[in-house]
Write an enzyme that holds these catalytic residues in place. Structure first.
Site, PDB file in Angstrom:
ATOM      1  N   HIS A  63       0.848  -1.188   0.000  1.00  0.00           N
ATOM      2  CA  HIS A  63       0.000   0.000   0.000  1.00  0.00           C
ATOM      3  C   HIS A  63       0.887   1.243   0.000  1.00  0.00           C
ATOM      4  O   HIS A  63       2.102   1.159   0.192  1.00  0.00           O
ATOM      5  CB  HIS A  63      -0.943   0.009   1.202  1.00  0.00           C
ATOM      6  N   HIS A  65       1.393   3.972   1.996  1.00  0.00           N
ATOM      7  CA  HIS A  65       1.827   4.798   3.112  1.00  0.00           C
ATOM      8  C   HIS A  65       3.341   4.905   3.015  1.00  0.00           C
ATOM      9  O   HIS A  65       4.014   3.984   2.539  1.00  0.00           O
ATOM     10  CB  HIS A  65       1.390   4.193   4.448  1.00  0.00           C
ATOM     11  N   ASP A  67       5.979   4.693   4.894  1.00  0.00           N
ATOM     12  CA  ASP A  67       6.935   3.733   5.445  1.00  0.00           C
ATOM     13  C   ASP A  67       7.002   2.449   4.632  1.00  0.00           C
ATOM     14  O   ASP A  67       7.867   1.603   4.874  1.00  0.00           O
ATOM     15  CB  ASP A  67       6.617   3.428   6.912  1.00  0.00           C
ATOM     16  N   HIS A  68       6.125   2.294   3.655  1.00  0.00           N
ATOM     17  CA  HIS A  68       6.112   1.108   2.800  1.00  0.00           C
ATOM     18  C   HIS A  68       6.488   1.415   1.353  1.00  0.00           C
ATOM     19  O   HIS A  68       6.573   0.485   0.547  1.00  0.00           O
ATOM     20  CB  HIS A  68       4.735   0.450   2.834  1.00  0.00           C
ATOM     21  N   HIS A 142      -7.337  -1.937   5.639  1.00  0.00           N
ATOM     22  CA  HIS A 142      -6.504  -0.831   6.114  1.00  0.00           C
ATOM     23  C   HIS A 142      -7.166   0.472   5.658  1.00  0.00           C
ATOM     24  O   HIS A 142      -7.987   0.442   4.724  1.00  0.00           O
ATOM     25  CB  HIS A 142      -5.091  -0.982   5.533  1.00  0.00           C
ATOM     26  N   ASP A 205       0.177  -4.002   6.725  1.00  0.00           N
ATOM     27  CA  ASP A 205      -0.811  -3.236   7.478  1.00  0.00           C
ATOM     28  C   ASP A 205      -2.256  -3.674   7.211  1.00  0.00           C
ATOM     29  O   ASP A 205      -2.788  -3.493   6.104  1.00  0.00           O
ATOM     30  CB  ASP A 205      -0.675  -1.756   7.147  1.00  0.00           C
ATOM     31  N   HIS A 263       7.415  -4.934  11.642  1.00  0.00           N
ATOM     32  CA  HIS A 263       6.637  -3.687  11.564  1.00  0.00           C
ATOM     33  C   HIS A 263       6.189  -3.248  12.966  1.00  0.00           C
ATOM     34  O   HIS A 263       5.013  -3.190  13.282  1.00  0.00           O
ATOM     35  CB  HIS A 263       5.423  -3.884  10.646  1.00  0.00           C
TER      36      HIS A 263
END
Length: 305
Positions: A63, A65, A67-68, A142, A205, A263
């Site tokens: 996804h 976000h 941090d990914h 999510h 997530d 994570h």
């Protein structure tokens, strides 16, 4: 010699810490490399972990976000700078195409490599089928569209020496019956048994949902987020995450052999709490609480499967 191992580049969630980089993972599978969720700093972590751009064949983003995915720009540019000689395929949620495009062309660089985009949509989808594996994706739960990934090796056959001897099959004839499926009235099924293909899943997530369980079912290795401890289960649900206990119960119910937790929220300073809560949830298989730069071998074949 084939290598099947999981390389951990980063294990933090939204905020990195002094000891945990943002997400980044690579699955090495018989000469291919599948990168998952390259967060900020992934290119440097690759260098520290001994993973080269040439090792990568696919990039799988769960996804969009930061941090990914914020490491995508650097990883893509490094692939091109190093002139990787084979195409690299990128899978990501179709709803995030605009984010992928922005990251792919974040700055000026020379494109030298064929980067094939194959966005993911729907609830469940088969993404690729190669001689070595099938890659699938499942929708997760999510606040933004998110997918987990599952790699399944095709089933093979294991030859049974006692059955071969019983039918007088030896030497080159073993190869012939494997190739042709029969020899002198003896069927391949008479002298062999199904060797179940290995299975790997990557779940980031998400709240608990059907997709999580479908991805985990029967896996030899499950890499799964456990952002929160069980005491913060309400917070996990609110923000679309799992706790250590929830992740472990998914693994236990799915018959997972090796569970890898990762994570982690920056609020927790003692990583051992994740292991304690996973064991308390009843998971008794092999368990790894991931650390940056560690390599985790995919379990050897279970002869009972």
């Amino acid at each position: 010699m084939s290598v099947r191992e999981f390389v951990v580049l980063g294990t933090a969630s939204q905020v990195p810490t002094r000891h945990r980089n943002h997400n980044g993972y690579v699955l090495l599978w018989d000469g291919e490399g599948l990168m998952f969720d390259p967060g900020e700093g992934t290119q440097r972590q690759m260098l520290r972990a001994g993973v080269a751009a040439h090792d990568l064949n696919r990039i799988c983003v769960t996804h969009f976000h930061g941090d990914h995915s914020l490491g995508l720009a650097g990883v893509i540019q490094r692939i091109n700078l190093d002139r990787v000689p084979h195409p690299v395929t990128a899978h990501y949620p179709a709803s995030g195409r605009r984010f992928f495009d922005r990251l792919r062309y974040a700055t000026a660089y020379r494109e030298t490599v064929e980067l094939v985009e194959e966005p993911v949509s729907g609830v469940a989808k088969r993404l690729a089928a190669t001689p070595a594996y099938t890659l699938e994706a499942r929708r997760l739960s999510h606040p933004v569209e998110s997918y987990g990934y599952r790699l399944v090796e095709p089933d093979g056959r294991r030859m049974l020496p006692e059955k071969l001897a019983e039918h007088g099959i030896a030497g080159p004839d073993v190869g012939r019956i494997q190739r042709d499926g029969a020899l002198g009235g003896v069927l391949l099924e008479d002298v062999s048994e199904v060797r179940r293909g290995q299975r790997f899943a990557f779940v980031m997530d998400t709240r608990l949902c059907d997709g999580v369980h479908a991805l985990a079912e029967g896996c030899d290795m499950l890499v799964i987020e456990s952002t929160f401890t069980d005491e913060d289960e309400a917070l996990a649900k609110e923000h679309g995450h799992l706790t250590a206990g929830q992740a472990a119960r998914v693994a236990r119910e799915g018959g997972v052999r090796h569970l890898v937790l990762t994570h982690f929220s920056q609020r927790y300073h003692d990583a051992s709490v994740f292991e304690r809560q996973a064991r308390a949830a009843g998971f008794d298989g092999e368990l790894t609480v991931a650390r940056d730069l560690m390599r985790v071998p995919v379990p050897k074949r279970d002869q009972g499967r």
